[in-house]
Design an enzyme around this catalytic site. Structure first.
Site, PDB file in Angstrom:
ATOM      1  N   ASN A 149      64.911  50.307  47.125  1.00  0.00           N
ATOM      2  CA  ASN A 149      64.499  49.094  46.400  1.00  0.00           C
ATOM      3  C   ASN A 149      64.211  47.919  47.327  1.00  0.00           C
ATOM      4  O   ASN A 149      63.216  47.217  47.160  1.00  0.00           O
ATOM      5  CB  ASN A 149      65.567  48.718  45.363  1.00  0.00           C
ATOM      6  CG  ASN A 149      65.715  49.802  44.300  1.00  0.00           C
ATOM      7  OD1 ASN A 149      64.893  50.724  44.239  1.00  0.00           O
ATOM      8  ND2 ASN A 149      66.745  49.707  43.487  1.00  0.00           N
ATOM      9  N   THR A 169      22.388  21.137  35.111  1.00  0.00           N
ATOM     10  CA  THR A 169      23.532  21.199  34.188  1.00  0.00           C
ATOM     11  C   THR A 169      22.996  21.940  32.977  1.00  0.00           C
ATOM     12  O   THR A 169      21.805  21.822  32.647  1.00  0.00           O
ATOM     13  CB  THR A 169      24.042  19.800  33.774  1.00  0.00           C
ATOM     14  OG1 THR A 169      22.994  19.128  33.081  1.00  0.00           O
ATOM     15  CG2 THR A 169      24.466  18.957  34.979  1.00  0.00           C
ATOM     16  N   HIS A 170      23.840  22.734  32.349  1.00  0.00           N
ATOM     17  CA  HIS A 170      23.393  23.588  31.225  1.00  0.00           C
ATOM     18  C   HIS A 170      22.225  24.495  31.634  1.00  0.00           C
ATOM     19  O   HIS A 170      21.418  24.876  30.784  1.00  0.00           O
ATOM     20  CB  HIS A 170      22.972  22.744  30.013  1.00  0.00           C
ATOM     21  CG  HIS A 170      23.940  21.663  29.657  1.00  0.00           C
ATOM     22  ND1 HIS A 170      24.986  21.844  28.797  1.00  0.00           N
ATOM     23  CD2 HIS A 170      24.046  20.383  30.106  1.00  0.00           C
ATOM     24  CE1 HIS A 170      25.675  20.715  28.698  1.00  0.00           C
ATOM     25  NE2 HIS A 170      25.136  19.818  29.497  1.00  0.00           N
ATOM     26  N   SER A 192      14.298  50.651  43.331  1.00  0.00           N
ATOM     27  CA  SER A 192      14.379  51.374  42.069  1.00  0.00           C
ATOM     28  C   SER A 192      13.819  52.773  42.285  1.00  0.00           C
ATOM     29  O   SER A 192      12.862  52.949  43.030  1.00  0.00           O
ATOM     30  CB  SER A 192      13.562  50.643  41.012  1.00  0.00           C
ATOM     31  OG  SER A 192      13.186  51.535  39.975  1.00  0.00           O
ATOM     32  N   LYS A 236      10.044  47.393  43.104  1.00  0.00           N
ATOM     33  CA  LYS A 236      11.290  46.655  42.953  1.00  0.00           C
ATOM     34  C   LYS A 236      12.061  46.456  44.244  1.00  0.00           C
ATOM     35  O   LYS A 236      12.147  47.328  45.086  1.00  0.00           O
ATOM     36  CB  LYS A 236      12.231  47.367  41.955  1.00  0.00           C
ATOM     37  CG  LYS A 236      11.750  47.388  40.538  1.00  0.00           C
ATOM     38  CD  LYS A 236      11.602  46.008  39.905  1.00  0.00           C
ATOM     39  CE  LYS A 236      12.925  45.296  39.729  1.00  0.00           C
ATOM     40  NZ  LYS A 236      13.726  45.893  38.659  1.00  0.00           N
ATOM     41  N   ASN A 286      15.857  44.883  44.608  1.00  0.00           N
ATOM     42  CA  ASN A 286      16.918  44.376  43.735  1.00  0.00           C
ATOM     43  C   ASN A 286      18.111  43.824  44.518  1.00  0.00           C
ATOM     44  O   ASN A 286      18.496  44.389  45.540  1.00  0.00           O
ATOM     45  CB  ASN A 286      17.419  45.502  42.821  1.00  0.00           C
ATOM     46  CG  ASN A 286      16.325  46.012  41.885  1.00  0.00           C
ATOM     47  OD1 ASN A 286      15.469  45.242  41.463  1.00  0.00           O
ATOM     48  ND2 ASN A 286      16.360  47.300  41.604  1.00  0.00           N
ATOM     49  N   GLU A 341      24.926  41.706  42.662  1.00  0.00           N
ATOM     50  CA  GLU A 341      25.331  42.130  41.311  1.00  0.00           C
ATOM     51  C   GLU A 341      26.663  42.872  41.348  1.00  0.00           C
ATOM     52  O   GLU A 341      27.526  42.681  40.483  1.00  0.00           O
ATOM     53  CB  GLU A 341      24.267  43.047  40.715  1.00  0.00           C
ATOM     54  CG  GLU A 341      22.949  42.343  40.437  1.00  0.00           C
ATOM     55  CD  GLU A 341      21.848  43.342  40.120  1.00  0.00           C
ATOM     56  OE1 GLU A 341      21.768  43.776  38.965  1.00  0.00           O
ATOM     57  OE2 GLU A 341      21.088  43.702  41.025  1.00  0.00           O
ATOM     58  N   TYR A 370      65.706  46.311  39.590  1.00  0.00           N
ATOM     59  CA  TYR A 370      64.612  47.257  39.817  1.00  0.00           C
ATOM     60  C   TYR A 370      64.417  48.159  38.601  1.00  0.00           C
ATOM     61  O   TYR A 370      65.380  48.654  38.022  1.00  0.00           O
ATOM     62  CB  TYR A 370      64.882  48.124  41.061  1.00  0.00           C
ATOM     63  CG  TYR A 370      63.755  49.105  41.293  1.00  0.00           C
ATOM     64  CD1 TYR A 370      62.617  48.720  41.992  1.00  0.00           C
ATOM     65  CD2 TYR A 370      63.799  50.396  40.749  1.00  0.00           C
ATOM     66  CE1 TYR A 370      61.549  49.594  42.165  1.00  0.00           C
ATOM     67  CE2 TYR A 370      62.737  51.272  40.920  1.00  0.00           C
ATOM     68  CZ  TYR A 370      61.617  50.873  41.628  1.00  0.00           C
ATOM     69  OH  TYR A 370      60.572  51.728  41.784  1.00  0.00           O
ATOM     70  N   GLN A 400      56.648  50.383  40.335  1.00  0.00           N
ATOM     71  CA  GLN A 400      55.785  51.226  41.162  1.00  0.00           C
ATOM     72  C   GLN A 400      54.309  51.033  40.787  1.00  0.00           C
ATOM     73  O   GLN A 400      53.421  51.320  41.590  1.00  0.00           O
ATOM     74  CB  GLN A 400      56.192  52.689  40.972  1.00  0.00           C
ATOM     75  CG  GLN A 400      55.431  53.669  41.818  1.00  0.00           C
ATOM     76  CD  GLN A 400      56.076  55.043  41.797  1.00  0.00           C
ATOM     77  OE1 GLN A 400      57.183  55.204  42.289  1.00  0.00           O
ATOM     78  NE2 GLN A 400      55.411  56.023  41.213  1.00  0.00           N
ATOM     79  N   LYS A 426      51.350  48.945  42.990  1.00  0.00           N
ATOM     80  CA  LYS A 426      50.639  49.274  44.226  1.00  0.00           C
ATOM     81  C   LYS A 426      49.153  49.547  44.073  1.00  0.00           C
ATOM     82  O   LYS A 426      48.344  49.037  44.846  1.00  0.00           O
ATOM     83  CB  LYS A 426      51.329  50.442  44.922  1.00  0.00           C
ATOM     84  CG  LYS A 426      52.548  49.957  45.651  1.00  0.00           C
ATOM     85  CD  LYS A 426      53.397  51.049  46.180  1.00  0.00           C
ATOM     86  CE  LYS A 426      54.831  50.601  46.176  1.00  0.00           C
ATOM     87  NZ  LYS A 426      55.377  50.379  44.802  1.00  0.00           N
TER      88      LYS A 426
HETATM   89  N1  ARG Z   1      58.171  54.407  44.858  1.00  0.00           N
HETATM   90  C1  ARG Z   1      59.064  53.385  44.405  1.00  0.00           C
HETATM   91  C2  ARG Z   1      58.262  52.130  44.051  1.00  0.00           C
HETATM   92  O1  ARG Z   1      57.160  52.060  44.461  1.00  0.00           O
HETATM   93  C3  ARG Z   1      60.046  53.066  45.478  1.00  0.00           C
HETATM   94  C4  ARG Z   1      61.340  52.573  44.993  1.00  0.00           C
HETATM   95  C5  ARG Z   1      62.029  53.629  44.231  1.00  0.00           C
HETATM   96  N2  ARG Z   1      63.335  53.234  43.841  1.00  0.00           N
HETATM   97  C6  ARG Z   1      64.007  53.878  42.917  1.00  0.00           C
HETATM   98  N3  ARG Z   1      65.189  53.434  42.636  1.00  0.00           N
HETATM   99  N4  ARG Z   1      63.537  54.926  42.293  1.00  0.00           N
HETATM  100  O2  ARG Z   1      58.738  51.253  43.385  1.00  0.00           O
END
Ligand code: ARG
Length: 462
Positions: free
Chosen positions: A112, A157-158, A279, A285, A287, A292, A319, A324, A327
């Site tokens: 953690n 403006t607008h 295109s 074209k 583009n 975009e 925790y 998780q 990520k």
């Molecule tokens: N893979 C977990 C995460 O990204 C790591 C921490 C896991 N901790 C646990 N008590 N299961 O949060």
């Protein structure tokens, strides 16, 4: 199998394959591997310095970790999904390499505080890179503005022609947005750069560790003040996602302008061939797909911010595995942001303004009508009345198909006897721009100063 897992001791049967697959994060969190190892090395060194493990044990652990890092860098490391995440993959590899002493590394630590540390180290580097790229984008805007100081364009403006402005002033507006964005990232970095290690699972650790030593070694400015907070909040990621979202608000506005400006309707700019695509059916074209796509990628960045806000709300301390989910949102934002900044910079550098088109556009829409009202104010008329008089003049000009400066003096005087021969200087585009000398205004001298200030800021910040 469960028995082989670092947490397998109390388990009587194998983990269900579905659960293994569902809970695994190693396929994406392996991106944190080198940060994880850095954190572990600092931790091992500290454990030895505090007499919690023997110096030879720390040495074996550190050497093993360094070899694993080398394998990872060389792409020789085999990631195993059944080991769940980056932390347990590395821990297992260490055990295979140096034997049971590897098990001492996890003294006074938990995944953690470990994962919170890894993400903070990662994000600190990301922010530094994003700041560098923002500085490049800002420099490109300043260079382009300085190279075309003489160009006047319609300000809108607008999305209606409003008043003439310098093209350089328009670009400098974006410089300012990205300057504040840089500042926001730097401020967020201070709160990222805090060391959670030592919080362990949630309550801290009974071992006499030296948190300051670990923090110093990892370049953190402070240690976290509450172990429960340190393992369970992800506000530092949210701040980054929020700052990234604002960058994308600004990027997508700029890209929207490029797309509009490159259309046949505006034709204010051209973009180099190497930054455009074609295109598959229409041979003529060219583009602005890059602009975009940057505009389009804004959607996923906002999405990641909302996703993580939603994950975090109502999570009880401390925790929870929900965390998780931070990520993939973070990694995709990082990749999208860094690539988009680079490409936006290339677009700004490459864009070719079409001064004659912008000039021609300024002829439409009575851009100096406000100047005419201001002129009447200098002759003593209250602004509201002047506004009304000019409204009638504009309506007359529209009927007759005339520009304001094409209306003869006798005719203008029918609308207001205050109008004299000197009115015509107030109706030119150059005059209009030059008179806006207020700080922050579009007068050439103010814009030059603003660009000089921008250059100083860039020099200071680099
Ligand atoms: N893979 C977990 C995460 O990204 C790591 C921490 C896991 N901790 C646990 N008590 N299961 O949060």
């Amino acid at each position: 199998m469960a028995k082989e897992k670092p947490w397998g001791g109390r388990f009587g049967e194998e983990t269900d394959a579905l659960v293994e697959e569902f809970t695994a994060s190693v396929h994406y969190d392996q991106r944190l591997a080198l940060y994880d190892i850095r954190g572990s090395i600092a931790h091992a060194r500290m454990l030895a310095a505090c007499g919690i493990i023997a110096p030879e044990e720390a040495e074996a652990i550190i050497k093993g970790l360094e070899e694993i890092a080398a394998d990872i860098r060389a792409g020789r490391f085999t990631w195993r999904r059944e080991l769940e995440d980056v932390h347990m993959n590395i821990e297992m590899a260490l055990k295979e390499r140096i034997g049971p002493v590897a098990g001492k590394l996890h003294t006074a630590r938990s995944r953690n505080d470990q994962v919170a540390t890894d993400v903070r180290l990662f994000l600190r580097d990301v922010i530094d890179e994003a700041v560098r790229r923002l500085l490049e984008l800002r420099a490109a805007l300043v260079e382009k503005a300085e190279a075309h100081l003489g160009i006047i364009m319609p300000g809108f403006t607008h999305l209606q022609h409003a008043q003439p402005v310098l093209f350089a002033h328009h670009l400098h507006a974006y410089y300012e947005m990205f300057r504040r964005d840089t500042e926001r990232l730097r401020e967020a970095r201070r709160r990222v750069n805090v060391c959670p290690l030592g919080s362990a699972a949630l309550a801290g650790t009974p071992f006499p560790i030296d948190r300051e030593m670990v923090a110093r070694e990892l370049g953190f400015e402070a240690v976290s003040a509450n172990s429960m907070d340190a393992v369970s909040d992800r506000d530092f990621i949210l701040e980054f996602l929020a700052a990234s979202s604002l960058i994308f608000v600004h990027l997508s506005r700029l890209m929207e302008e490029f797309v509009l400006w490159m259309s046949q309707e505006f034709a204010f700019i051209d973009l180099p061939d190497k930054l455009c695509t074609g295109s598959s059916i229409m041979p003529q074209k060219k583009n602005p797909d890059v602009a975009e796509l940057i505009r389009g990628k804004t959607g996923r960045v906002f999405g990641h911010l909302v996703a993580l806000l939603t994950v975090m709300k109502a999570l009880p301390l401390t925790y929870n595995r929900d965390l998780q989910e931070d990520k993939e949102a973070l990694f995709d934002t990082v990749d999208t942001l860094l690539a988009s900044l680079k490409l936006a910079t290339a677009l700004v550098r490459g864009l070719i303004p079409r001064a004659e088109r912008m000039r021609a556009a300024c002829e439409e829409g009575h851009l100096t009508a406000t100047d005419l009202a201001d002129y009447l104010v200098t002759k003593g008329l209250p602004f509201r009345e002047a506004h009304h008089v000019v409204g009638r003049i504009v309506s007359f000009a529209e009927e007759q198909g005339l520009k304001l400066w094409e209306i003869p003096l006798e005719k203008l005087r029918e609308f207001s006897p205050l109008i004299g021969e000197d009115v015509y200087e107030w109706l030119t585009l150059e005059g209009s721009v030059e008179r806006r000398k207020v700080p922050g205004g579009t007068a050439p001298e103010r814009v030059k100063e603003a660009l000089a200030r921008a250059r100083e800021e860039l020099a200071q910040e680099s």
